[in-house]
Enzyme design. Structure first.
Site, short mmCIF file in Angstrom:
data_model
loop_
_atom_site.label_atom_id
_atom_site.label_comp_id
_atom_site.label_asym_id
_atom_site.label_seq_id
_atom_site.Cartn_x
_atom_site.Cartn_y
_atom_site.Cartn_z
N CYS A 1 -19.92 -13.36 -57.15
CA CYS A 1 -18.62 -12.85 -56.72
C CYS A 1 -18.48 -11.33 -56.84
O CYS A 1 -17.87 -10.71 -55.94
CB CYS A 1 -17.48 -13.57 -57.43
N ARG B 1 -28.91 -17.57 -65.64
CA ARG B 1 -28.03 -17.68 -66.80
C ARG B 1 -28.83 -18.10 -68.03
O ARG B 1 -29.68 -18.99 -67.94
CB ARG B 1 -26.89 -18.66 -66.52
N GLN C 1 -26.80 -20.98 -55.91
CA GLN C 1 -25.46 -21.48 -55.61
C GLN C 1 -25.16 -21.36 -54.12
O GLN C 1 -25.54 -20.37 -53.49
CB GLN C 1 -24.40 -20.70 -56.39
N ASP D 1 -22.53 -20.34 -52.54
CA ASP D 1 -21.35 -19.65 -53.04
C ASP D 1 -20.53 -19.08 -51.89
O ASP D 1 -21.07 -18.40 -51.01
CB ASP D 1 -21.79 -18.51 -53.97
N HIS E 1 -16.77 -16.98 -51.02
CA HIS E 1 -15.57 -16.29 -51.49
C HIS E 1 -14.70 -15.98 -50.28
O HIS E 1 -15.17 -15.36 -49.32
CB HIS E 1 -15.94 -15.03 -52.27
N LYS F 1 -8.87 -23.64 -61.76
CA LYS F 1 -9.79 -24.21 -60.78
C LYS F 1 -9.55 -25.70 -60.60
O LYS F 1 -9.03 -26.38 -61.47
CB LYS F 1 -11.25 -23.97 -61.20
N HIS G 1 -12.61 -18.60 -54.93
CA HIS G 1 -14.02 -18.87 -55.22
C HIS G 1 -14.31 -20.33 -54.88
O HIS G 1 -13.51 -21.21 -55.21
CB HIS G 1 -14.34 -18.68 -56.71
#
Length: 660
Positions: free
Chosen positions: A353, A382, A400, A402, A404, A487, A533
């Site tokens: 992000c 991570r 991911q 991902d 946005h 979330k 997100h």
């Protein structure tokens, strides 16, 4: 003796009752053998708890969530007593109930062996049959320290009283913010002390009320979950209200073991975890690469249809970027240590992000561009502790899917509706259909979360309304939000009923403010966008593992690495099947021909072990007729199918994404 009035609450029914002073919860529910504890004024209590004027009392049955936790916590105490009777030098760690069972940690000279577990289980059965009484007593810190002077880990827990959050996993079952208590196990005949433990409780009235249990395994575990602390030995067990429930659970575990993605990944040659690469870092083999590519390609097509724009970002960034986003101060312990060069600190990317924010900020934006939907298959890294790394479902490097979305506040409700519908529809396309939604919110008073109360309330309510429109169960998750916003998590059940967290959608007013993101509104003013997100798979690797276990390796034909394998009855039939395979590949299908020296039946068994959806068999009659025979996964067979019809059938199954 004076009378006291109490209220018995059973679901929606309330019953007023007058009892004498000193009446216990056990007396209130006398004869109700399934009741193992009581909730008094909202607090769980032992059945020996004496009732007071005005108490609201709710029975806790052994089959309820609270009842199962109490059963398992009590069984953990019995296990610890058995261990110390067999291994007097063992020092006690903690022993909480967990999902479907319990564990207890011990400091012992040598790891427990399978034979040790058998001895411990036998000793537990003896304690169970004795019917020892669990007896609660309040103590002071000073007295507890004196009583437990030989238990160093218990002494450390006493020091954490009032700060249970620092006690880490399971310790809140032993100490908390209230009074300090010890539970004695007493001989039912003499009242003599058999064993004791620091514990908040509650517990069953006696060990005889433990119906059935089984010890499962032992493993190493760091004290309080920190690699800096001593390594203890943890014994896991399970306990159930009946033998049938225990049997069903053990059968479930056996089925889950068969479906373990790590085992299937090796058997089907999909991926591996080379020691040379490091824990939590997978390499995908060609067949696994095919499945992954199909997953990604289909997701890309759906995102293109949904109006998303594709971006790519680096795997590494200056550290300051993650300070700006708030991730470094809030999430730093889960990021890899900094890399220093050019007199600056860099970090491996742990989330996408912040870089997407920079793409938005790269030039001026108009309201006419919104909603702007950015999408990336972005690989992140991570630092997961080695003790929690678990195959593809908990790894250190993963990709991911991902997204946005930047939109106006006015666009946010519709965008959330569309997002959640998009997510659920795409998960259904991959074969998952049983969902519930979880709403994760901020914990009041916690300094983990950034932003004002007003923006959190607005964001939370927007998510709640979007979730309720889906008509699915909505489960609250207080305190489970990300540091920047609430979330919605999609929880999906697999083929054997396990629940997996899949997609997440988060509303974020905070990062746009931290990055100074703006767009030009219709009236010419500068406005801050709302940031949404969204990770649909969560990660490609984890979703791969979930699907692999959901299908037990037998992927539907559209996802299978090999959709059909040609099996010749004799060597003379290999060229014919290779010609058929060429036509199948030209039609976009993935087909191989087994031209090995194995006998035909061995080739069929090999294809079954590889979980190939279609076996295409050919012999003399098939060659003469320009046909093939179909053999399916379930062993059924169709003979004399013209080549074109056979290819059409496979293509139809693939295109409709159905299981065969």
């Amino acid at each position: 003796m004076a009378d006291v009035r109490v209220t018995i609450q059973r679901d929606s029914e309330r019953e007023e009752r007058v009892v004498t002073t000193g009446t216990t919860a056990a007396a209130l529910f006398e004869g109700e053998r399934s009741v193992v504890a009581a909730r008094v004024g909202g607090e769980l209590r032992d059945l020996t708890h004496e009732l007071a004027e005005g108490d609201e009392v709710e029975p806790v049955e052994i089959t309820s969530d609270d009842g199962l936790a109490i059963l398992r916590h009590s069984t953990a105490h019995v296990m610890a007593q058995a261990v110390q009777e067999l291994f007097p030098e063992a020092k006690l760690g903690i022993g909480p109930p967990i999902k479907d069972g319990f564990y207890y940690d011990f400091d012992v000279a040598e790891p427990f062996t399978p034979e040790d577990l058998k001895r411990i289980e036998k000793k537990m059965q003896q304690i169970q049959k004795q019917g020892q009484r669990f007896s609660r007593r309040v103590t002071t810190d000073e007295d507890a320290r004196e009583e437990l002077a030989a238990e160093p880990y218990k002494l450390e827990l006493i020091g954490l009283k009032g700060n249970a959050a620092d006690a880490a996993e399971g310790a809140s079952a032993e100490v908390g913010g209230g009074e300090l208590t010890i539970y004695d196990n007493l001989d039912p005949k003499t009242g003599d002390l058999c064993w004791k433990d620091l514990c908040r409780g509650p517990h069953l009235p006696s060990t005889r009320m433990i119906p059935v249990f089984k010890l499962m395994r032992s493993a190493a575990a760091y004290w309080r979950g920190s690699e800096k602390n001593p390594q203890l030995q943890r014994i896991y067990g399970t306990a159930w209200p009946s033998k049938d429930e225990l049997k069903a659970y053990l059968e479930f575990l056996a089925e889950a073991e068969k479906r373990d993605h790590r085992k299937l990944g090796a058997e089907l040659d999909l991926f591996s975890f080379p020691e040379e690469v490091g824990p939590g870092l997978a390499v995908f083999h060609p067949k696994g690469g095919v499945v992954r590519k199909v997953m990604e390609d289909y997701s890309r097509r759906r995102h293109e249809d949904g109006g998303y724009e594709f971006v790519n970002t680096p795997h590494i960034s200056k550290e300051k970027l993650f300070e700006t986003s708030g991730h470094l101060p809030s999430y730093g312990e889960n990021m890899f240590p900094p890399l220093e060069f050019d007199e600056q600190n860099y970090r491996l990317k742990a989330m996408n992000c912040p870089m997407h924010n920079l793409i938005f900020k790269a030039r001026g934006r108009s309201y006419r561009e919104l909603p702007l939907r950015l999408f990336e298959f972005g690989t992140v890294y991570r630092y997961e502790k080695s003790g929690v790394v678990h195959g593809l479902t908990r790894s250190r490097g993963f990709t991911q899917d991902d997204s946005h979305i930047y939109c106006t506040k006015e666009q946010m409700p519709d965008e959330l509706d569309n997002l959640l519908t998009f997510v659920l529809d795409l998960l259904r396309d991959y074969g998952l259909t049983d969902f519930e939604l979880e709403l994760s919110t901020r914990e009041a008073g916690s300094d983990k979360f950034i932003g004002s109360d007003e923006v959190w309330e607005e964001a939370t309510e927007a998510l709640r309304q979007a979730a309720e429109k889906q008509g699915l169960p909505l489960v609250p998750d207080p305190g489970g939000a990300a540091f920047y916003g609430p979330k919605i998590s999609v929880q999906a059940k697999d083929a054997i009923g396990r629940s997996w967290q899949m997609s997440t959608i988060q509303v974020d007013f905070n990062q746009p403010a931290r990055f100074g993101l703006e767009y030009t509104a219709a009236d010419g003013s500068r406005q801050q966008p709302v940031m949404l997100h969204r990770a649909l798979f969560g990660s490609i690797e984890r979703f791969f593992a979930v699907l692999l276990e959901h299908y037990a390796g037998a992927f539907p034909a559209w996802l299978a690495p090999v959709q059909a394998v040609g099996i010749p009855i004799g060597d003379d039939h290999v060229p014919y099947l290779e010609e058929f395979a060429g036509a199948a590949k030209a039609a976009g299908l993935r087909m191989e021909v087994d031209s090995s020296s194995d006998r035909m039946q061995k080739k069929i068994r090999n294809a079954q072990k590889s979980k190939v959806p279609f076996m295409i068999i050919a012999g003399d009659e098939d060659v003469a007729a320009g046909a093939v025979s179909f053999r399916y996964r379930d062993g059924t067979q169709k003979n004399g199918i013209p080549q074109s019809d056979a290819i059409a059938e496979i293509r139809d199954v693939v295109e409709r994404r159905i299981q065969v």
